[in-house]
Every structure is written in C-alpha cells, then in structure tokens.
Write a protein that holds these residues in place. Structure first.
Motif, mmCIF file in Angstrom:
data_model
loop_
_atom_site.group_PDB
_atom_site.id
_atom_site.type_symbol
_atom_site.label_atom_id
_atom_site.label_comp_id
_atom_site.label_asym_id
_atom_site.label_seq_id
_atom_site.Cartn_x
_atom_site.Cartn_y
_atom_site.Cartn_z
ATOM 1 N N VAL A 102 0.835 -1.204 0.000
ATOM 2 C CA VAL A 102 0.000 0.000 0.000
ATOM 3 C C VAL A 102 0.869 1.252 0.000
ATOM 4 O O VAL A 102 0.579 2.234 -0.698
ATOM 5 N N ALA A 103 1.957 1.221 0.777
ATOM 6 C CA ALA A 103 2.850 2.381 0.836
ATOM 7 C C ALA A 103 3.537 2.620 -0.502
ATOM 8 O O ALA A 103 3.738 3.772 -0.908
ATOM 9 N N LEU A 104 3.925 1.551 -1.196
ATOM 10 C CA LEU A 104 4.525 1.715 -2.524
ATOM 11 C C LEU A 104 3.577 2.471 -3.449
ATOM 12 O O LEU A 104 3.991 3.367 -4.183
ATOM 13 N N VAL A 105 2.301 2.116 -3.387
ATOM 14 C CA VAL A 105 1.309 2.736 -4.265
ATOM 15 C C VAL A 105 1.014 4.172 -3.835
ATOM 16 O O VAL A 105 1.133 5.117 -4.629
ATOM 17 N N SER A 131 9.892 4.528 4.340
ATOM 18 C CA SER A 131 9.426 5.584 5.246
ATOM 19 C C SER A 131 8.178 5.125 5.990
ATOM 20 O O SER A 131 8.009 5.402 7.182
ATOM 21 N N ALA A 132 7.301 4.412 5.291
ATOM 22 C CA ALA A 132 6.091 3.881 5.929
ATOM 23 C C ALA A 132 6.455 2.892 7.024
ATOM 24 O O ALA A 132 5.886 2.917 8.124
ATOM 25 N N THR A 189 1.466 7.330 5.061
ATOM 26 C CA THR A 189 0.800 6.044 4.851
ATOM 27 C C THR A 189 1.113 5.080 5.987
ATOM 28 O O THR A 189 0.231 4.369 6.470
ATOM 29 N N GLY A 190 2.373 5.060 6.422
ATOM 30 C CA GLY A 190 2.745 4.193 7.535
ATOM 31 C C GLY A 190 1.978 4.517 8.797
ATOM 32 O O GLY A 190 1.515 3.622 9.520
ATOM 33 N N LEU A 191 1.820 5.805 9.067
ATOM 34 C CA LEU A 191 1.069 6.231 10.250
ATOM 35 C C LEU A 191 -0.400 5.832 10.124
ATOM 36 O O LEU A 191 -0.986 5.251 11.050
#
Length: 209
Positions: A102-105, A131-132, A189-191
C-alpha cells in the motif's frame, strides 16, 4: 540465522532479498532502468504500466542509495514484521506485506498526478515504502534512539517531526532530484495504516511518555 529470518520474518526476508537482487542486476544491466523506473507520463496514458509503481520500488540508483535504504529496512522492517505478528498472530505477516505494498502505491500517487504530463520525469527506489515502515515502527517505539548520519542520536518521535517538516519543505523548495513527496506520503501512509490496523496504538504511543 538465515533460516530463522525466513521462518520468523518471511515477508521482510523476501522484500530484502528481492530488492537487493534486482537492484544489483540493474546496476550491471542499465538498459533495464528504463523498463522498471516509475514514469508518470506513461502510467497516465497506459494503465497497464501501473506495474512500474512496484518495479520502481525494487531498484535503486546506485550502491549508496541501495545501502541506505536496506540498512534502514533491516533495522526497522524485520522488527516491525515481528511486532505485527506479536499483535495479530500469523495475520501479522499479511498486514506487514499489505503495509509495504500500500505504501509503494500511495507514496507514488501524488508524484504521478503532478508529473503525468512530464515525459522527462523518472523516479525509483523503495524510500516511500521504507518511510512507511519506519513511521509505523515509531508509533510502537516512539522513544527509541535513532542515529542520524550514524552519529547524531535523537528520540524517534523527535526525528519523525523533523523528517516530516523537512519533507514538506523539500518537496516545495529542493532541486536535488530526490522524490521528497514519496518520502512524505510514504511516512503518512505508515502512520495511517498502523492507526487503522491497530486503533489502540494511539493510547500505546501516548503511554510511552
């Protein structure tokens, strides 16, 4: 040791090995850069090129770029998969894979929208997804010490605020060829992903202080 990683952290192990392997391959076969790099202009005009979002996250510009990202992933990606498994059982492996994908996208979507009419723009690297991973880890351990440039120590939550502030500034002002938007939206996105997957993380985060 290798078997232990594969058994306990299979998703992180596959991502780690695949990213290193494919990056080293394109170092020796530079014609593959054009086939695998993110190219918003192409994606906007041909949706079948959507795969470039994923392939561009598995290759890097040079050894320093690869080394920096993989060191970060090693110290935070492998532990984060374990944290997810401790919190969710075997489903934690799936959640960790979902976070990375999901973070890649999502880290690339803003860039695609901004550069969709720029045929000369290309981007590559796993920095958005990493980073995510880093920011998800920080929600679990906000006071862990991070060493900036391997020398300057600071609590992770302090680093997070500085990192986000710098990314916002750099995305508007820097002319260094680095995709700072990917870093910013990857971190966000990670958060967000971690907050959705583990709503109790807010109380946990506050409780660390």
């Amino acid at each position: 040791m290798l078997l232990q990683y594969l058994v306990n952290m299979p998703v992180a192990s596959v991502i780690f090995a695949l990213t290193i392997g494919l990056s080293i391959y394109v170092f020796s076969n530079p014609d593959w850069y054009g086939r695998l790099m993110l190219h918003p202009y192409s994606i906007h005009r041909d949706k079948s090129k959507f795969y470039l979002i994923f392939s561009s996250g598995l290759i890097h510009k040079d050894w320093m770029h690869l080394l920096f990202n993989m060191i970060t992933f090693y110290y935070f990606g492998f532990p984060l998969e374990q944290i997810f498994v401790e919190a969710s059982g075997p489903m934690g492996h799936v959640l960790f894979a979902a976070l990375y994908i999901v973070a890649l996208v999502l880290s690339d979507i803003p860039t695609i929208m901004q550069q969709k009419n720029n045929p000369g723009y290309y981007s590559l690297g796993a920095s958005g997804a990493i980073s995510a991973v880093l920011f998800s880890f920080i929600l679990f351990y906000p006071k862990v010490k991070l060493y900036i440039f391997f020398a300057l120590p600071m609590p992770a939550f302090v680093f997070a605020f500085l990192y986000l502030g710098y990314c916002i500034w750099a995305s508007r002002n820097a002319k260094d060829g680095i995709n700072h938007d990917a870093h910013l939206f990857g971190a966000l996105t990670g958060l967000l992903f971690t907050l959705v997957a583990y709503p109790w993380i807010i109380k946990h985060f506050i409780g660390q202080f």
